[in-house]
Design an enzyme around this catalytic site. Structure first.
Site, PDB file in Angstrom:
ATOM      1  N   HIS A 145      14.220 -15.669  -2.401  1.00 18.89           N
ATOM      2  CA  HIS A 145      14.234 -16.746  -2.779  1.00 18.89           C
ATOM      3  C   HIS A 145      14.322 -17.789  -3.365  1.00 18.89           C
ATOM      4  O   HIS A 145      14.346 -18.878  -3.498  1.00 18.89           O
ATOM      5  CB  HIS A 145      13.536 -17.583  -1.028  1.00 18.89           C
ATOM      6  CG  HIS A 145      12.615 -17.468  -1.275  1.00 18.89           C
ATOM      7  ND1 HIS A 145      11.396 -16.397  -0.829  1.00 18.89           N
ATOM      8  CD2 HIS A 145      11.313 -18.692  -1.438  1.00 18.89           C
ATOM      9  CE1 HIS A 145      10.094 -17.385  -1.108  1.00 18.89           C
ATOM     10  NE2 HIS A 145      10.333 -18.441  -1.234  1.00 18.89           N
TER      11      HIS A 145
HETATM   12  C1  UD1 Z   1      10.783 -23.828  -0.256  1.00 21.52           C
HETATM   13  C2  UD1 Z   1       9.228 -23.563  -1.456  1.00 21.52           C
HETATM   14  C3  UD1 Z   1       9.056 -22.453  -1.975  1.00 21.52           C
HETATM   15  C4  UD1 Z   1       8.425 -21.804  -0.663  1.00 21.52           C
HETATM   16  C5  UD1 Z   1       9.560 -21.322   0.502  1.00 21.52           C
HETATM   17  C6  UD1 Z   1       9.393 -20.699   1.181  1.00 21.52           C
HETATM   18  C7  UD1 Z   1       9.642 -26.103  -3.053  1.00 21.52           C
HETATM   19  C8  UD1 Z   1       9.719 -26.806  -4.021  1.00 21.52           C
HETATM   20  N1  UD1 Z   1       9.971 -24.697  -2.801  1.00 21.52           N
HETATM   21  O1  UD1 Z   1      11.284 -23.320  -1.411  1.00 21.52           O
HETATM   22  O2  UD1 Z   1       7.564 -22.946  -2.355  1.00 21.52           O
HETATM   23  O3  UD1 Z   1       8.312 -20.476  -1.523  1.00 21.52           O
HETATM   24  O4  UD1 Z   1      10.395 -22.988   0.855  1.00 21.52           O
HETATM   25  O5  UD1 Z   1      10.344 -20.534   2.157  1.00 21.52           O
HETATM   26  O6  UD1 Z   1       8.884 -26.552  -1.382  1.00 21.52           O
HETATM   27  N2  UD1 Z   1      18.226 -24.575   3.746  1.00 21.52           N
HETATM   28  C9  UD1 Z   1      18.394 -24.066   4.580  1.00 21.52           C
HETATM   29  N3  UD1 Z   1      18.048 -24.108   6.174  1.00 21.52           N
HETATM   30  C10 UD1 Z   1      16.485 -24.781   5.919  1.00 21.52           C
HETATM   31  C11 UD1 Z   1      15.795 -25.142   4.429  1.00 21.52           C
HETATM   32  C12 UD1 Z   1      17.159 -24.360   3.422  1.00 21.52           C
HETATM   33  O7  UD1 Z   1      20.137 -23.503   3.889  1.00 21.52           O
HETATM   34  O8  UD1 Z   1      16.530 -24.450   7.234  1.00 21.52           O
HETATM   35  C13 UD1 Z   1      18.450 -23.892   1.512  1.00 21.52           C
HETATM   36  C14 UD1 Z   1      19.336 -25.486   1.674  1.00 21.52           C
HETATM   37  O9  UD1 Z   1      20.683 -25.401   1.397  1.00 21.52           O
HETATM   38  C15 UD1 Z   1      18.319 -26.316   0.595  1.00 21.52           C
HETATM   39  C16 UD1 Z   1      17.618 -24.439  -0.084  1.00 21.52           C
HETATM   40  O10 UD1 Z   1      17.658 -23.340   1.176  1.00 21.52           O
HETATM   41  O11 UD1 Z   1      18.728 -26.396  -0.216  1.00 21.52           O
HETATM   42  C17 UD1 Z   1      16.387 -24.536  -0.122  1.00 21.52           C
HETATM   43  O12 UD1 Z   1      15.249 -24.758   0.813  1.00 21.52           O
HETATM   44  P1  UD1 Z   1      14.261 -25.630   0.071  1.00 21.52           P
HETATM   45  O13 UD1 Z   1      12.911 -25.519   1.155  1.00 21.52           O
HETATM   46  O14 UD1 Z   1      14.674 -26.575  -0.481  1.00 21.52           O
HETATM   47  O15 UD1 Z   1      13.408 -24.677  -1.446  1.00 21.52           O
HETATM   48  P2  UD1 Z   1      13.184 -23.149  -0.271  1.00 21.52           P
HETATM   49  O16 UD1 Z   1      13.399 -22.290  -1.250  1.00 21.52           O
HETATM   50  O17 UD1 Z   1      13.698 -23.375   0.625  1.00 21.52           O
HETATM   51  N1  UDP Z   2       8.549 -14.364   6.972  1.00 23.80           N
HETATM   52  C1  UDP Z   2       9.516 -14.415   8.068  1.00 23.80           C
HETATM   53  N2  UDP Z   2      10.981 -13.849   8.382  1.00 23.80           N
HETATM   54  C2  UDP Z   2      11.524 -13.392   7.487  1.00 23.80           C
HETATM   55  C3  UDP Z   2      10.808 -13.928   6.029  1.00 23.80           C
HETATM   56  C4  UDP Z   2       9.199 -13.860   6.132  1.00 23.80           C
HETATM   57  O1  UDP Z   2       8.479 -14.262   9.517  1.00 23.80           O
HETATM   58  O2  UDP Z   2      12.855 -13.095   7.352  1.00 23.80           O
HETATM   59  C5  UDP Z   2       7.619 -14.881   6.750  1.00 23.80           C
HETATM   60  C6  UDP Z   2       6.701 -14.095   6.246  1.00 23.80           C
HETATM   61  O3  UDP Z   2       5.691 -12.792   7.341  1.00 23.80           O
HETATM   62  C7  UDP Z   2       5.541 -14.766   5.211  1.00 23.80           C
HETATM   63  C8  UDP Z   2       5.591 -16.400   5.458  1.00 23.80           C
HETATM   64  O4  UDP Z   2       7.501 -15.895   6.071  1.00 23.80           O
HETATM   65  O5  UDP Z   2       3.674 -14.923   6.812  1.00 23.80           O
HETATM   66  C9  UDP Z   2       6.317 -15.948   3.824  1.00 23.80           C
HETATM   67  O6  UDP Z   2       7.380 -16.986   3.815  1.00 23.80           O
HETATM   68  P1  UDP Z   2       8.767 -17.298   2.301  1.00 23.80           P
HETATM   69  O7  UDP Z   2       8.709 -15.897   1.959  1.00 23.80           O
HETATM   70  O8  UDP Z   2       9.109 -18.386   2.923  1.00 23.80           O
HETATM   71  O9  UDP Z   2       8.000 -18.383   1.206  1.00 23.80           O
HETATM   72  P2  UDP Z   2       6.592 -18.265   0.240  1.00 23.80           P
HETATM   73  O10 UDP Z   2       5.418 -16.800   0.454  1.00 23.80           O
HETATM   74  O11 UDP Z   2       6.763 -17.244  -1.000  1.00 23.80           O
HETATM   75  O12 UDP Z   2       6.215 -19.416  -0.069  1.00 23.80           O
END
Ligand code: UD1
Ligand code: UDP
Length: 365
Positions: free
Chosen positions: A203
């Site tokens: 992601h």
């Molecule tokens: C964010 C965090 C990242 C973290 C991740 C955990 C920042 C800069 N990034 O990244 O550090 O590792 O969360 O998962 O804060 N979207 C949906 N539904 C949702 C959420 C997101 O469709 O419920 C889609 C949207 O198109 C959105 C994109 O995902 O624009 C990115 O979501 P965003 O929260 O901005 O960043 P993450 O990649 O999730």
């Molecule tokens: N996780 C989850 N379901 C999924 C993928 C990840 O519950 O399908 C959990 C995972 O166990 C971990 C956390 O989400 O605890 C990690 O989140 P993510 O990878 O989105 O973010 P990051 O740790 O990179 O910020």
């Protein structure tokens, strides 16, 4: 003592629960969900299955560019903090919710406690690295998971308020890992055998904003000899659909599924032969469960997991990735690096003692 906890993204729900459980034993907690993540399987599923109380506020900030999302959260959080007047604001990790939480509180002169402070990838192309640096520099209490994190802060001149407590994700994984072993039926549901598959997540901005990177990763996965279960983040699903990358997946060994809840995900991790990920939290959980981890990045903030041989960085290099998929096989047991499973307790104790000290000073004045 009144604590405001700010969460908004999937990993923050997981990190905050063990800490909030300890805090609620002696203090009042106001739980604020920024709304950064909002799909059922990115947010509500964690509240339901982990027993996280309903947030007192949901700011519904939603998605947007880096600036828009951070600004929306800031704008919507400030009146909540003004109204609630907490004694301390707790922020987690390195997301835009973390940064906005830190900024909103610090500008209102509310002390900030940062859980998972001191992490550095030394790569400022990552939005998370910028969030970490700023959040740490305006926090009053910095709860570090590892000695490396303490040392990183020291090299930036931050020594005051630094507490080495261990990793709250380790606390959560110990507790929920046992429940996952007993209660999750995900292997049966997906017809998987223990150690008969690999688990992948992608992601990061570096792997999704540039669809060519994603093409290389999926193309490599598709050449693997083992099934790869791929619970797919909505951001990544969108890039795959928009760039016609589905053709790399269909008919291949890649099993794309929707994101799963924490309990099922832990079970998938525990039983995977290898984990392929660009996630911070998933790298650590692989380590907790002694599953070899191949990290799809060229840097990591969890350097200890690489140094001790349980994690390897491959960046976007097909040959390297395929050779590591075939050969990466750490030996022995992983060392204990992330505390004793009581980081959350130490955090709550530290905040309570600090509050008591402040109370004593107020009484003496
Ligand atoms: C964010 C965090 C990242 C973290 C991740 C955990 C920042 C800069 N990034 O990244 O550090 O590792 O969360 O998962 O804060 N979207 C949906 N539904 C949702 C959420 C997101 O469709 O419920 C889609 C949207 O198109 C959105 C994109 O995902 O624009 C990115 O979501 P965003 O929260 O901005 O960043 P993450 O990649 O999730
Ligand atoms: N996780 C989850 N379901 C999924 C993928 C990840 O519950 O399908 C959990 C995972 O166990 C971990 C956390 O989400 O605890 C990690 O989140 P993510 O990878 O989105 O973010 P990051 O740790 O990179 O910020």
């Amino acid at each position: 003592m009144k604590v405001a906890t700010i969460v908004g993204a999937r990993p923050q729900f997981i990190k905050s629960l063990p800490v909030s459980n300890e805090i609620r034993k002696t203090a009042k907690e106001v739980l604020v969900h920024t709304g950064q993540h909002y799909d059922y399987n990115m947010s509500e599923v964690f509240f339901k299955e982990m027993g996280i109380p309903e947030p007192n506020y949901n700011l519904n900030a939603g998605s947007g560019s880096q600036a828009t999302q951070t600004a929306e959260i800031l704008f919507r959080l400030e009146p909540v903090l003004v109204n609630e007047r907490p004694d301390i604001v707790i922020i987690y990790g390195d997301t835009n919710s973390t940064l906005a939480g830190a900024l909103a509180a610090a500008k209102l002169h509310i002390p900030v406690a940062h859980v998972e402070a001191g992490l550095r990838s030394f790569d400022k192309n990552m939005p998370e690295e910028i969030n970490r640096i700023i959040a740490d520099h305006i926090s009053d209490i910095l709860f570090c998971p590892t000695q490396t994190a303490v040392d990183n802060l020291k090299s930036e001149g931050i020594t005051k308020g630094v507490e080495l407590v261990g990793d709250v994700m380790y606390d959560a994984a110990l507790h929920f890992g046992k429940l996952a072993e007993k209660n999750s039926s995900v292997l049966e549901r997906l017809s998987l055998e223990p150690k008969g598959y690999m688990l992948a997540t992608i992601h990061r901005a570096s792997n999704t904003d540039n669809p060519e990177n994603l093409r290389v990763l999926l193309g490599s996965f598709a050449e693997s000899e083992q099934v790869i279960v791929f619970p797919i983040h909505p951001r990544t699903r969108k890039v795959i659909a928009d760039n016609g990358l589905d053709s790399l997946v269909s008919g291949s060994c890649i099993r794309m599924v929707d994101p799963v809840g924490y309990i099922d995900f832990l079970k998938l991790e525990q039983n995977a032969s290898k984990i392929l990920t660009d996630s911070g939290g998933v790298q650590k959980e692989a380590f907790f469960f002694a599953v070899p981890c191949i990290t799809l990045r060229n840097t990591t903030e969890w350097v200890e997991t690489v140094e001790c041989g349980w994690n390897t960085l491959v960046n976007i290099d097909k040959d390297l990735l395929l050779s590591q998929i075939a050969e990466f096989s750490p030996a022995g047991e992983p060392p204990k690096l992330f505390g004793d499973g009581r980081a959350s307790l130490y955090i709550a104790q530290c905040l309570t003692t600090r509050d008591q000290r402040a109370e004593n000073i107020r009484e003496e004045a």
